[in-house]
Design an enzyme around this catalytic site. Sequence first.
Site, PDB file in Angstrom:
ATOM      1  N   GLU A  18     -38.644  35.437  40.795  1.00  0.00           N
ATOM      2  CA  GLU A  18     -38.707  36.630  40.299  1.00  0.00           C
ATOM      3  C   GLU A  18     -39.787  36.666  38.972  1.00  0.00           C
ATOM      4  OE1 GLU A  18     -37.774  39.517  41.707  1.00  0.00           O
ATOM      5  OE2 GLU A  18     -36.832  38.765  43.442  1.00  0.00           O
ATOM      6  N   GLY A  37     -42.041  29.623  35.925  1.00  0.00           N
ATOM      7  CA  GLY A  37     -41.586  29.711  37.058  1.00  0.00           C
ATOM      8  C   GLY A  37     -42.504  28.694  37.675  1.00  0.00           C
ATOM      9  N   CYS A  89     -39.236  44.122  33.402  1.00  0.00           N
ATOM     10  CA  CYS A  89     -40.605  43.361  34.046  1.00  0.00           C
ATOM     11  C   CYS A  89     -41.311  44.640  34.938  1.00  0.00           C
ATOM     12  CB  CYS A  89     -39.975  42.320  34.988  1.00  0.00           C
ATOM     13  SG  CYS A  89     -38.514  42.877  35.789  1.00  0.00           S
ATOM     14  N   GLY A 134     -37.972  35.081  35.337  1.00  0.00           N
ATOM     15  CA  GLY A 134     -38.394  34.790  34.005  1.00  0.00           C
ATOM     16  C   GLY A 134     -39.877  34.741  34.223  1.00  0.00           C
TER      17      GLY A 134
HETATM   18  P1  NAD Z   1     -38.649  32.612  30.406  1.00  0.00           P
HETATM   19  O1  NAD Z   1     -39.491  32.313  31.581  1.00  0.00           O
HETATM   20  O2  NAD Z   1     -38.965  32.184  29.236  1.00  0.00           O
HETATM   21  O3  NAD Z   1     -37.170  32.193  30.521  1.00  0.00           O
HETATM   22  C1  NAD Z   1     -36.365  32.385  31.693  1.00  0.00           C
HETATM   23  C2  NAD Z   1     -35.202  31.433  31.929  1.00  0.00           C
HETATM   24  O4  NAD Z   1     -35.644  30.121  32.165  1.00  0.00           O
HETATM   25  C3  NAD Z   1     -34.491  31.232  30.888  1.00  0.00           C
HETATM   26  O5  NAD Z   1     -33.009  31.070  31.213  1.00  0.00           O
HETATM   27  C4  NAD Z   1     -34.726  30.018  30.134  1.00  0.00           C
HETATM   28  O6  NAD Z   1     -33.684  29.324  29.509  1.00  0.00           O
HETATM   29  C5  NAD Z   1     -35.166  29.440  31.356  1.00  0.00           C
HETATM   30  N1  NAD Z   1     -36.324  28.333  30.860  1.00  0.00           N
HETATM   31  C6  NAD Z   1     -37.159  28.205  29.805  1.00  0.00           C
HETATM   32  N2  NAD Z   1     -37.879  27.101  29.648  1.00  0.00           N
HETATM   33  C7  NAD Z   1     -37.549  26.308  30.892  1.00  0.00           C
HETATM   34  C8  NAD Z   1     -37.989  25.218  31.447  1.00  0.00           C
HETATM   35  N3  NAD Z   1     -38.972  24.404  31.109  1.00  0.00           N
HETATM   36  N4  NAD Z   1     -37.486  24.698  32.795  1.00  0.00           N
HETATM   37  C9  NAD Z   1     -36.317  25.502  33.083  1.00  0.00           C
HETATM   38  N5  NAD Z   1     -35.905  26.535  32.792  1.00  0.00           N
HETATM   39  C10 NAD Z   1     -36.519  27.140  31.480  1.00  0.00           C
HETATM   40  O7  NAD Z   1     -38.562  34.197  30.589  1.00  0.00           O
HETATM   41  P2  NAD Z   1     -37.970  35.233  29.512  1.00  0.00           P
HETATM   42  O8  NAD Z   1     -38.966  35.260  28.396  1.00  0.00           O
HETATM   43  O9  NAD Z   1     -36.572  35.084  29.609  1.00  0.00           O
HETATM   44  O10 NAD Z   1     -38.340  36.637  30.476  1.00  0.00           O
HETATM   45  C11 NAD Z   1     -39.681  37.393  30.565  1.00  0.00           C
HETATM   46  C12 NAD Z   1     -40.315  36.978  31.786  1.00  0.00           C
HETATM   47  O11 NAD Z   1     -39.555  37.465  33.066  1.00  0.00           O
HETATM   48  C13 NAD Z   1     -41.313  38.189  31.737  1.00  0.00           C
HETATM   49  O12 NAD Z   1     -42.444  37.699  32.235  1.00  0.00           O
HETATM   50  C14 NAD Z   1     -40.811  39.573  32.704  1.00  0.00           C
HETATM   51  O13 NAD Z   1     -41.713  39.912  33.450  1.00  0.00           O
HETATM   52  C15 NAD Z   1     -40.022  38.363  33.718  1.00  0.00           C
HETATM   53  N6  NAD Z   1     -38.986  39.150  34.402  1.00  0.00           N
HETATM   54  C16 NAD Z   1     -39.092  39.427  35.555  1.00  0.00           C
HETATM   55  C17 NAD Z   1     -38.101  39.888  36.326  1.00  0.00           C
HETATM   56  C18 NAD Z   1     -38.112  40.250  37.996  1.00  0.00           C
HETATM   57  O14 NAD Z   1     -36.884  40.672  38.357  1.00  0.00           O
HETATM   58  N7  NAD Z   1     -39.194  39.699  38.570  1.00  0.00           N
HETATM   59  C19 NAD Z   1     -37.127  40.578  35.707  1.00  0.00           C
HETATM   60  C20 NAD Z   1     -37.004  40.253  34.308  1.00  0.00           C
HETATM   61  C21 NAD Z   1     -37.859  39.612  33.712  1.00  0.00           C
END
Ligand code: NAD
Length: 471
Positions: free
Chosen positions: A221, A204, A255, A199
């Site tokens: 990630e 993170g 990503c 995420g």
């Molecule tokens: P996000 O961080 O908003 O959410 C990711 C996950 O975290 C979701 O399942 C969400 O429910 C959970 N979450 C949200 N708030 C939380 C909290 N306070 N505590 C615990 N969990 C929580 O990310 P997103 O919008 O779903 O994804 C987009 C981001 O992810 C972009 O920055 C992208 O680059 C990155 N990404 C990275 C990879 C990789 O492999 N490195 C792959 C895909 C996406």
Amino acid sequence: MPDISLHPLMQKDQDFPELAVLRETFERGITRDFSWRCAQLLALEAFLIEREQDIAGAVYEDFRKSPAETFLTETGYLRGEIHFVLKHLKSWMKPHQVSIPLIYQPAKGSYTSEPYGVVLIIGAWNYPLNLCLAPLISAIAAGNCAVVKPSEHAPHTAKVIAQGLGHYLDRNAISVFEGGVEETKALLENRFDYLFFTGSQSIGREVMHAAARHLTPLTLELGGKCPCIVDENVDLTVAARRIVWAKFLNAGQTCIAPDYVMVHKNVEGELLLSIQDAIADFYGDDPRVSPDYPRIVNKYHFHRLEKLLSRSSPSRECITEPHDYYIAPTILQGVTLEAEVMQSEIFGPLLPVISYRDLGEALEGIGRGSKPLAIYLFSSDLTVQERVVRQSRSGGVCINDLLFQASVHRLPFGGIGSSGFGAYHGRAGFDTFSFQRSVLKRSLYPDPDLRYPPYGSRKFYFLKRLVTFFH
Ligand code: NAD
């Protein structure tokens, strides 16, 4: 039934009763069996094959991604990963024998890859199946129980995952937790044995904070701004087609998509023309009606991108449709590294193009930002290729193409610095979800007095000679 006494830190399990079941399953040891791991991976493959249409339908509902794209980036990839893991799992599970220095002889030493226990996998929405199930394949291969938390922003896919895994996999070992931010925060109050988070960088940090409370090891990630350099010595038509494909796949919500392009001044004009041609070839004159062009996932991200767009200068008029979360594939010309669009990950179909005069200037500009997940280079010049690899830092590099560094099962996939840490895919995933346990087996005899106190000066002298001689 074994006696499993609950540690005080486990008391939160009552919020998520399945967790106690998973712990009990892990303690019983069945997930460590090679045959159990293979059976679960085959069952996961059956889910991907038998429910392919449901999966494609759900992903389409979530953001209008075409079935072909879903196959390419989700189900097809996952099936390949399962095959690869099944082919190599037996050898990965074998103990590694090590040679023992003479001073510790007679003895035998080895280490094995052991599962952590109950792991939590938190997925992002942009590849809603892949980002939950690819880590799950690694977790199962390593012999863990797992809780999978799909993103609430792809609710149709989350439902299919929950139903599918519940039906196909061992429910006492694999569980799906559906929930949003508050529910996930509450889930993280529990102690897991490993956390695998995909995420954004900001969440993170929160996940890492939650992991610290229980001293839980984790992989992050995350995202970032992946640059794509286009040198003068390259076929610009092919470069443009590949850049357009990688950038507008999933409407830029990838990503490892090229976040921006840095092109040599001498070929900037030609590259821009080829990019516009490729967009028209792939999505037609009006990408709104193309079955292959997805939508932005939700209102929040649509408005975020619209705001970025309003402060940039697209090379052509950019059509957006709020009711549909549609944003046309858009090229931003004349962008500088200081521009607003260059300050954070774009994660949408806006492609800034920045020109450079010499490679040193491009590398210096890229180096000023934080370390990305990937760096791309189009160049036929081997010296340029070597220089870019040597003088840049990123999770991965792909030369003369994009994204495929993440498709090769033998290549570890992960970030560095603010794009995350840890890696998975293939062997790297198995290693991530395992810890290495060393076993040293010594003989009871001989049992020389030299190692034991009291250490008089004479004994110390011999001990020192002996230890330094054998090391
Ligand atoms: P996000 O961080 O908003 O959410 C990711 C996950 O975290 C979701 O399942 C969400 O429910 C959970 N979450 C949200 N708030 C939380 C909290 N306070 N505590 C615990 N969990 C929580 O990310 P997103 O919008 O779903 O994804 C987009 C981001 O992810 C972009 O920055 C992208 O680059 C990155 N990404 C990275 C990879 C990789 O492999 N490195 C792959 C895909 C996406």
